[in-house]
Design a protein around this motif. Sequence first.
Motif: not given
Length: 134
Positions: A17-43
Motif C-alpha cells: 500500500g505504500q506510495v513510492v515516487q521514483e526520481i532519476g529513472y534512466d535506462e541503467d536502473v535495476d528493473q528487477d529492483l523496481r518490479e520487486g518494489i511494485e510487487s511488495i507495495t501492490g502498485q
Amino acid sequence: MTTERTNPAARLGFQSGQVVQEIGYDEDVDQDLREGIESITGQDLVDEDYDDVADTVLLWFREDDGDLTDALVDAIGLLQEGGMIWLLTPKSGRDGYVEPGDVNEAVQTAGLSSTKAIGAAPDWAGTRLIAPKR
C-alpha cells in the motif's frame, strides 16, 4: 526460498500500500529492483509528475546528475511526515559512481540521517535516509 532471496526489494523495508515516487529513472536502473518494489507495495511506482506526497522516494543518482544536496532537498519536499528516501548510487567501479564522502556531505547538508546502507542491486548501492521531524 525466502522472499528476501527471491525479491531484491524485500530488504528495503517496503510495505503493501505504500506510495513510492521514483526520481532519476534512466535506462541503467535495476528493473528487477523496481518490479520487486511494485510487487511488495501492490502498485506501480509513481514518477516525478506525481502531485501528492509519497511514503518513500526512490532516488537514482549518478555522479553527473547535478547537485546531490539539491536532489535530496527536493526529495524531502515530496515525502509525507515520517517518510524515507532510498538513495541509489552506482557501486564502486560502475559508471556514475558517487564517492561516499560526497554522499555523506550531501546527506548532512540536506538535514537527513542515514539509517542503513546495503547493496540494493548488482550495480547499485542503497542508502536509507530519514528526514528530521517537522
